[in-house]
Design a protein around this motif. Structure first.
Motif, PDB file in Angstrom:
ATOM      1  N   VAL A  83      36.106  47.073  36.837  1.00 24.16           N
ATOM      2  CA  VAL A  83      37.101  46.280  35.805  1.00 24.16           C
ATOM      3  C   VAL A  83      38.188  46.993  35.039  1.00 24.16           C
ATOM      4  N   THR A  84      39.384  46.828  35.222  1.00 22.86           N
ATOM      5  CA  THR A  84      40.532  47.416  34.706  1.00 22.86           C
ATOM      6  C   THR A  84      41.158  47.023  33.337  1.00 22.86           C
ATOM      7  N   VAL A 121      31.061  37.695  42.238  1.00 21.31           N
ATOM      8  CA  VAL A 121      31.907  39.038  42.762  1.00 21.31           C
ATOM      9  C   VAL A 121      31.162  39.500  43.802  1.00 21.31           C
ATOM     10  N   PRO A 122      32.124  39.778  44.921  1.00 25.94           N
ATOM     11  CA  PRO A 122      31.632  40.095  46.138  1.00 25.94           C
ATOM     12  C   PRO A 122      30.874  41.432  46.124  1.00 25.94           C
ATOM     13  N   VAL A 172      41.485  50.366  52.247  1.00 27.87           N
ATOM     14  CA  VAL A 172      41.507  49.031  51.701  1.00 27.87           C
ATOM     15  C   VAL A 172      40.619  48.714  50.458  1.00 27.87           C
ATOM     16  N   LYS A 173      39.415  48.826  50.954  1.00 31.86           N
ATOM     17  CA  LYS A 173      37.959  48.622  50.193  1.00 31.86           C
ATOM     18  C   LYS A 173      38.116  49.564  49.037  1.00 31.86           C
ATOM     19  N   TRP A 219      39.328  43.869  43.230  1.00 32.02           N
ATOM     20  CA  TRP A 219      38.000  43.473  43.717  1.00 32.02           C
ATOM     21  C   TRP A 219      37.430  42.238  43.091  1.00 32.02           C
ATOM     22  N   VAL A 220      37.330  42.351  41.720  1.00 32.61           N
ATOM     23  CA  VAL A 220      36.678  41.311  40.926  1.00 32.61           C
ATOM     24  C   VAL A 220      37.205  40.012  40.954  1.00 32.61           C
ATOM     25  N   MET A 221      38.657  39.953  41.676  1.00 34.70           N
ATOM     26  CA  MET A 221      39.310  38.753  41.505  1.00 34.70           C
ATOM     27  C   MET A 221      38.962  37.989  42.759  1.00 34.70           C
TER      28      MET A 221
END
Length: 296
Positions: free
Chosen positions: A71-72, A133-134, A112-113, A122-124
């Motif tokens: 998370v940024t 979250v996936p 991409v990953k 990613w967390v969106m």
């Protein structure tokens, strides 16, 4: 192109709806916050300390169980406070902006990953079932993108997308690398756009027609042992912009609506801004303030 017609549901009409599509800049926010509870399924482990200077896009914390999920920070500044609750649970990370505009630039040629995990985008996304979250080690059967919000007082997502519509196609191309199945785009009739590599759907009917879970159930329900990811078109455009520029767009548009608002409006702000900074022109001291869908 397939069309889904829903009969069940109800469009609740509330006072304080938008009367203009104009988007104006929001007042500056004195602080910005990251709320771990917004990202269900993640157990945060801090990567920064109070008093530390960070760039926009810098890692603030990672997931205990999947360290590659990060998370940024939405802005450049100083970590003012790591707010903890009972049993030292992290409730919020408060960042005081420094106005420098410093931002992390990512390697857009990376897989991409890796790019999504490092950037924080990613967390969106959300994983169904459970709406968490996936997990990065599980490939989704399909990916569903909702391109409209049917909730009361919600603005048009396609209007908010504006010029960033050009990043939708790169976003779809990026998501196709993460699944062997289909990427579905669900639009309101007459708002759809043709995108290569995507299955375009139109959805008619009352709320909750814009809910990704409802759309998924009517396209192809999730069976036992299967995983599907969902996200909205604004997140899709951010992904497309990231793979094209290497930079995360933390700008967002907030609809300030409801009976207690003097003038319902659309404000351009930065993710994590203070809600009170959006309401400086309104007398809301005795009002209940709801962030997000009024029905949830």
């Amino acid at each position: 192109m397939a069309n889904i017609k829903l009969k069940k549901g109800f469009d609740l009409i509330l006072k304080g709806q938008l009367t203009s599509d104009a988007i104006t800049p929001a007042n500056a926010s004195p602080t910005y916050a990251i709320m771990p509870d917004d990202f269900q399924g993640i157990v945060p482990r801090m990567d920064v300390k109070e008093g530390q200077s960070v760039q926009a896009g810098a890692t603030i914390y990672h997931d205990k169980n999947h360290e590659q999920i990060k998370v940024t920070a939405p802005v450049a500044g100083v970590v003012k406070e790591v707010r903890r609750g009972e049993r030292r649970k992290i409730e919020a990370i408060i960042i005081e902006p420094d106005g420098s505009g410093r931002q992390v630039t990512h390697d857009k040629t990376a897989p991409v990953k890796k790019l999504l995990l490092e950037s924080g985008l990613w967390v969106m996304m959300r994983q169904r079932p459970y709406d968490v979250v996936p997990a990065p080690d599980v490939a989704p059967r399909d990916i569903v993108v909702t391109c409209f919000d049917s909730a009361p007082l919600a603005p048009s997502l396609m209007h908010l997308l504006a010029d960033d519509v050009r990043y939708v196609a790169p976003g779809v191309k990026a998501l196709k690398e993460l699944t062997d199945g289909n990427v579905y785009l669900c639009f309101r009739p007459n708002e759809e756009i043709d995108i290569d590599d995507a299955q375009v759907m139109t959805v008619q009917g009352p709320h909750p027609a814009g809910n990704a879970g409802v759309q998924l159930a009517n396209i192809k329900p999730v069976n036992k042992g299967e995983v599907v990811w969902t996200l909205d078109v604004l997140t899709l455009a951010r992904i497309g912009k990231l793979v094209k520029t290497g930079v995360v767009d933390f700008d967002t548009v907030v609809a300030v609506t409801g009976e207690g608002v003097s003038t319902p409006r659309l404000l351009k702000a930065t993710m994590g801004c203070s809600i009170l900074s959006l309401l400086q022109d309104d007398n809301v001291h005795d009002m209940r303030i709801i962030s997000g869908n009024v029905l949830t």
